[in-house]
Each structure stands twice: as structure tokens, then as C-alpha cells.
Design an enzyme around this catalytic site. Structure first.
Site, short mmCIF file in Angstrom:
data_model
loop_
_atom_site.label_atom_id
_atom_site.label_comp_id
_atom_site.label_asym_id
_atom_site.label_seq_id
_atom_site.Cartn_x
_atom_site.Cartn_y
_atom_site.Cartn_z
N CYS A 261 0.82 -1.21 0.00
CA CYS A 261 0.00 0.00 0.00
C CYS A 261 0.85 1.26 0.00
O CYS A 261 0.32 2.37 0.00
CB CYS A 261 -0.93 0.01 1.21
SG CYS A 261 -0.05 0.12 2.79
N GLY A 262 2.17 1.09 0.02
CA GLY A 262 3.06 2.24 0.01
C GLY A 262 3.77 2.46 1.33
O GLY A 262 4.84 3.07 1.38
#
Length: 258
Positions: A244-245
Site C-alpha cells: 500500500c506504500g
């Protein structure tokens, strides 16, 4: 065994080294850490990694493991949740249950723009391919976590990532430096069986959606129920990406990036 691992690590000292020098220093420590149990690793990190500590949690399928593991050794450790506003109702219920049962020091961070405001401005970013998903994650995951680490002055960030969860995580070390902070993964080498036994031993529960066939749980619009033939990573972000980063290096040097 703990005494054989390097003594207190100064983050500023390591950051003054080149990437190659950092890698050599951390590799030496990781060799020793691999020989310890998860509980011993946590004890070592709390004692030897300088500065404030925190653990991030998405309150996903197996979240109770890390939350129990950390809170039993440091009861007041901040538990950082980045709330997108699109979590499953069962996730919000699970958050309340674990926060109460484990007496968690929960710190909730959100995007500067509400979910509805983002949709009004940008549309449904998760339906706009990989670029849209990455922008969505930056707004709702990366920036709030960056803010959390800064405001809480975190120098050591604990996470429950595990190598067997995806190909992108297969080579993760226990201890690393990510964007200027220590990243510590005490259960990185655990299998799903290890997780199951820990939950059972300590009377802890899986996320409620586990019983419905979910292997990984994030936002409602980018999480799929597992079907035969699917890998765990294919149940998230339409199979376009796994992360998701939060757990990706962004090459910032001041410790603010996630």
C-alpha cells in the site's frame, strides 16, 4: 544470546554511513537476530534501538499477534492506525475489541481530506489503474503515516510483515533502515502455522472476516475474498500490487517518508 548482538544502536550514527556501510553493519546484526525468538527480538529492539518506538497495524487478519507481542513487553507503545474511512465494518469492530482487550495505546491518523471530499475531487482513485491506486495510497496511507512518525518522534517502527506473504516481502530482513527510521520485523520469518499456534496459545482471535475466506483485509473496494487458485497477494489491489506504500522506500533522507 542477546548479549552477543550489538549494543545500543545510534540511528544518527548509522545514517551518517554510506548505504553500503549501513548494509554491512545491519547484516551483521541480522545474522544474530535470525537466531532469536520473536519475543527475544522484541526485547532486544526495545532495549537497544534508540528513541521512541511504535508499532503500525492495519488490524488485518493476523493483527493480534504483533499487537500482543509488543504490548506485553511495552504496554504503552503507540499503535498507529491509518484509517482510510473505507475499512470493513468488521475491521472497525475488531479495532475496538483488540484496543479494549489488550489495553492498546491507539493512535489514529487520517488523510487531510475526507473520503467523500477525495471522491469529489479525484473520483474513485482505486478504479483508475495503478496510478490511481498509488495516488490513493499516498493520500490515505503514506502521508498519514509520515505525519504519525513525525508527531510521535518515532525512531524505531515495528511491523508485522512476513516473508511468506508475497514475493515482494520474501527477502525482507528483521532490522533495516527505511527513510531515516529503524524498521523492525520480529515475525518476518513466521509461517501461517506459526501465527495460528501463537493465536491459539494466547487465546487471541483472527479478524472476523477470516472465517468468511479472506486471507488479507484492507479497504472494502480493493480487497477480494480468496478463491481457489489465487495467491494471497492477488486478493489485494486487484492483483496489480501488494504493498500500500507504507513499506516501500521513497528515498527521503530526513526520516519523514514512508
Amino acid at each position: 544470546m542477546l548479549d552477543s548482538v550489538a549494543s545500543t544502536l545510534q540511528l544518527s550514527e548509522l545514517l551518517s554511513l554510506t548505504k553500503a556501510e549501513q548494509s554491512i553493519r545491519l547484516a551483521e546484526i541480522n545474522v544474530e537476530l535470525e537466531m532469536l525468538s520473536a519475543q527475544e527480538r522484541v526485547a532486544w529492539a526495545l532495549q537497544n534501538l534508540e528513541g521512541a518506538h511504535a508499532v503500525s497495524s492495519s488490524f488485518g487478519i493476523q493483527a493480534a499477534v504483533m499487537l500482543h507481542l509488543l504490548s506485553k513487553q511495552q504496554a504503552d507503545i503507540p499503535v498507529i492506525l491509518t484509517d482510510t474511512g473505507y475499512l470493513f465494518p468488521e475491521t472497525y469492530q475488531f479495532i475496538d475489541e483488540l484496543t479494549k482487550s489488550l489495553n492498546l495505546n491507539l493512535k489514529v491518523y487520517r488523510a487531510n481530506e475526507s473520503a467523500n471530499w477525495q471522491e469529489a475531487r479525484y473520483g474513485k482513485l482505486w478504479e483508475q489503474g495503478i496510478e490511481g491506486i498509488e495516488k490513493y495510497n499516498k493520500l490515505n496511507k503514506v502521508e498519514p503515516m509520515r505525519r504519525a512518525l513525525n508527531e510521535l518522534n518515532v525512531k524505531t517502527w515495528f511491523s508485522g510483515l512476513r516473508r511468506e506473504q508475497s514475493q515482494s516481502r520474501a527477502g525482507l530482513p528483521i532490522l533495516s533502515i527505511q527513510n531515516g527510521v529503524f524498521k523492525f520485523l520480529p515475525v518476518v520469518d513466521w509461517s501461517n502455522k506459526d501465527v495460528h499456534y501463537y493465536l491459539k496459545e494466547h487465546g487471541l482471535s483472527y479478524h472476523p472476516l477470516w472465517e468468511q475466506g479472506y486471507l488479507s483485509v484492507g479497504d472494502t473496494h480493493t480487497t477480494q475474498k480468496w478463491e481457489p487458485g489465487m495467491s494471497e497477494e492477488e486478493t489485494r489491489f486487484f492483483g496489480l500490487k501488494r504493498e500500500c506504500g507504507l513499506h516501500e522506500e521513497d528515498n527521503e533522507q530526513d526520516g519523514s517518508g514512508i
